[in-house]
Design an enzyme around this catalytic site. Structure first.
Site, mmCIF file in Angstrom:
data_model
loop_
_atom_site.group_PDB
_atom_site.id
_atom_site.type_symbol
_atom_site.label_atom_id
_atom_site.label_comp_id
_atom_site.label_asym_id
_atom_site.label_seq_id
_atom_site.Cartn_x
_atom_site.Cartn_y
_atom_site.Cartn_z
ATOM 1 N N MET B 234 13.240 -15.287 -27.414
ATOM 2 C CA MET B 234 13.483 -16.415 -28.318
ATOM 3 C C MET B 234 14.141 -17.579 -27.569
ATOM 4 S SD MET B 234 12.264 -15.894 -31.374
ATOM 5 C CE MET B 234 10.859 -15.494 -30.354
ATOM 6 N N HIS B 235 13.397 -18.076 -26.554
ATOM 7 C CA HIS B 235 13.943 -19.159 -25.722
ATOM 8 C C HIS B 235 14.431 -20.342 -26.571
ATOM 9 C CE1 HIS B 235 11.971 -17.180 -22.299
ATOM 10 N NE2 HIS B 235 10.839 -17.185 -22.998
ATOM 11 N N ASP B 236 13.490 -20.918 -27.321
ATOM 12 C CA ASP B 236 13.797 -22.176 -28.020
ATOM 13 C C ASP B 236 14.802 -22.014 -29.158
ATOM 14 O OD1 ASP B 236 12.041 -23.270 -26.234
ATOM 15 O OD2 ASP B 236 10.362 -23.368 -27.635
#
Lengths: 320, 301
Positions: B234-236
């Site tokens: 869940m980078h963003d």
């Protein structure tokens, strides 16, 4: 008796000139401003030889000297990715030879140069001849923001790089391309109809000897005195650094070719790109003369010019 | 509660995490999305996807502005997964603004000095173009929360890749943004690869009955299939979560620059601790706490 034809509106040639106005830019501007039957839609200024505020003042002074109403718009203050490395050591602290001209206090036209470039090309699709006399920062920023404008100019004539031979700020690179190579890369690859007038053309066909400079000054108009006197710093630079008696005029021969294309006597469509880095490579124009890359030509590179016609045009520009 | 006014600059449609980040922002009362700008590849499709997500989330009035399609120097390949438009139906009426994303960014920041946080979750082309055209946004933006880069200075450093997608997709733009002097929080792979979700979350989203969650579940399923994995990071959303609870991460002040050359791919963020650095680099994240915040915001409705 021969009928004298008037110039029809549909024959009107529209120009936009982007400039980092210093001494040779000012001569080029004067030549365009005093040329009959063209309409200069705008002069846009970019940081280069001098900071953009100084360049704007120099352009405004030149427009006023020519007695013309052409809007001068200020543009970007530094290259896309790099700090500005200006060239006062070539053109003088004020860029105009430090001869005491009043080069401050004038107000440019509203509107940012980048927006003006986009709007002008959109307003007259297929009609505008763009002449660039400085780093290609403004034009590249316009292309980044609005890539569709690549299809719109009639032609883009650039004083940029070298078609062949050595550079002037490094052994390989000419100043305008060297100072913002990323901008040059964007413009060269943009698909615009490009014509390149390199520094080599000015060294081959636009050198003004001291005698010729004196002859021009002897025409003794305000324009003639201006054109010669503001080269004071450039003449010193040419004599001491580039080993030339007199001075060469890269921007004026570029404008001359834009005004009268036949002044370019030999040109070839070639693949052109820019080297961005390396120990020596920054800003080198890579010109594929032999077609060894197999890439499609993207630039018409001017290789030779008519010196006599150029000088004639220059002299006409400073007469009353 | 402080209200964070944000612009999200996104390449939504490829990796599912952009859609997750937009959703987390929509579902968080601490955040007001002033507008969304899109970047990288077909920005019309990306803008329509963003608008569709806004519709599904009940945020129909948030405007979406298409930005720049190509990397700054147009010398980099564009990654296009192929499933970007899967969320869209053919004839769907989705209103995209005419104004250019770069102009929107400049105008919004300059009209609200010190108030706007830029959350960048795609390649940095729009932000670079905005800084080129109006350098003053650097002094007038409240903060840039930037998902991108990797410094490998955290405890997991040896296990991380050397480059990150958003930076290597347009290293020239990333270089310009990092060196601009703007106040930046770098949310890089150092923290984002610590927050992973799996097919289990997909099930929960699908059965929640919420239209936005169901669309996210579909998109998540497609992405897991595309990557042929049972987890994704869940980078963003981590970038968005900093506007809800900054204590989720630990940071250190650094100077960051991008090392790149003409080859593709290239673009390594080099980070050096410095008291006067303009970048707060995230070095660690409390992933259980992040994941519980993230799933609560989406599922407990």
């Amino acid at each position: 008796m021969m009928e004298v034809k008037s110039v029809h509106a549909d024959a009107l040639r529209r120009f936009l000139i982007d400039t980092d106005t210093a001494s040779d830019d000012a001569v080029a501007l004067l030549m365009a401003l005093r040329y009959p039957v063209i309409e200069i839609e705008a002069i846009t200024v970019v940081a280069g030889n001098v900071p953009v505020e100084q360049g704007t003042q120099n352009a405004l002074y030149t427009v006023e000297l020519a007695g013309k109403r052409v809007p001068v718009h200020m543009g970007l203050a530094k290259p896309l990715l790099r700090p500005l490395e200006s060239a006062e050591w070539v053109h003088g602290q004020d860029g105009m030879g430090d001869i005491g001209l009043p080069l401050s206090g004038k107000t440019p036209a509203p509107g940012h140069a980048v927006d003006v470039i986009i709007d002008t090309l959109k307003r007259h699709p297929g009609e505008v001849t763009v002449v660039t006399l400085g780093p290609l920062t403004n034009l590249a920023a316009a292309l980044i923001r609005e890539p569709g404008i690549a299809k719109l100019p009639k032609e883009v004539i650039m004083m940029a790089g070298t078609g062949q031979g050595p550079g002037n700020v490094t052994p390989l690179a000419e100043y305008n391309v060297w100072v913002d190579p990323e901008a040059a890369k964007i413009v060269f690859a943009s698909g615009m109809p490009l014509k390149l007038v390199g520094w080599d053309v000015s060294r081959g066909y636009a050198v003004i000897t001291p005698e010729e400079a004196q002859a021009i000054r002897a025409i003794d108009t305000p324009y003639a005195r201006f054109v010669v006197d503001i080269q004071a710093a450039l003449s010193r630079f040419c004599r001491t650094v580039t080993r030339l008696e007199g001075f060469n005029l890269p921007d004026p021969i570029t404008v001359a070719i834009a005004l009268e294309p036949e002044i370019a006597t030999v040109s070839r469509r070639l693949f052109v790109d820019v080297e961005l880095g390396g120990e020596w490579g920054r800003g080198q124009t890579v010109v594929d003369h032999l077609g060894v890359t197999g890439r499609d030509p993207n630039v018409e590179v001017v290789l030779q010019a008519d010196r006599r016609r150029f000088l004639d045009l220059l002299r006409r520009s400073v007469q009353d | 509660m402080t209200m964070n006014k944000i612009i999200i600059d996104t390449d939504v449609g490829s990796d599912v995490d952009d859609a997750m980040a937009l959703s987390l922002a929509m579902r968080s009362p601490e955040i007001q999305i002033v507008g969304i700008t899109t970047v990288y590849g077909d920005v019309t499709i990306r803008s329509r996807v963003a608008k569709k997500l806004l519709h599904l989330g009940g945020c129909t009035s948030v405007p979406v502005y298409p930005g720049i399609r190509d990397p700054l120097l147009r010398n980099r390949e564009i990654f296009w997964a192929g499933h970007e438009s899967m969320l869209l139906q053919d004839e769907e009426e989705l209103n995209i603004e005419d104004k250019h994303g770069v102009d929107f960014i400049i105008e919004t920041i300059m009209n609200h000095p010190g108030e706007i946080t830029l959350v960048t979750i795609g390649p940095l082309t729009n932000i670079a173009a905005a800084i080129i055209r109006e350098p003053k946004i650097v002094q007038n933006v409240k903060e840039i929360i930037l998902m991108g880069g990797v410094c490998r200075l955290g405890s997991n450093g040896a296990d991380l890749p050397v480059t990150e997608h958003n930076v290597r997709s347009d290293p020239e733009s990333a270089s310009l943004v990092f060196r601009s002097g703007a106040p930046i929080v770098m949310v890089g792979l150092d923290v984002t690869l610590k927050v992973k979700i799996s097919a289990e979350v997909q099930k929960k989203l699908k059965t929640s009955g919420d239209p936005l969650n169901m669309a996210l579940a579909d998109a998540l399923g497609r992405w897991l299939d595309f990557r042929q994995r049972d987890w994704t990071a869940m980078h963003d959303p981590v970038a968005v979560s900093l506007l809800i609870d900054r204590s989720l991460v630990t940071t250190r002040k650094m100077n960051v620059w991008v090392e790149y050359d003409h080859r593709h791919p290239t673009g390594q963020t080099v980070a050096v601790p410095a008291d006067d650095g303009n970048v707060e680099v995230c070095l660690d994240v409390d992933s259980p706490r992040f994941l519980s915040l993230f799933t609560q915001r989406l599922l407990d409705r």
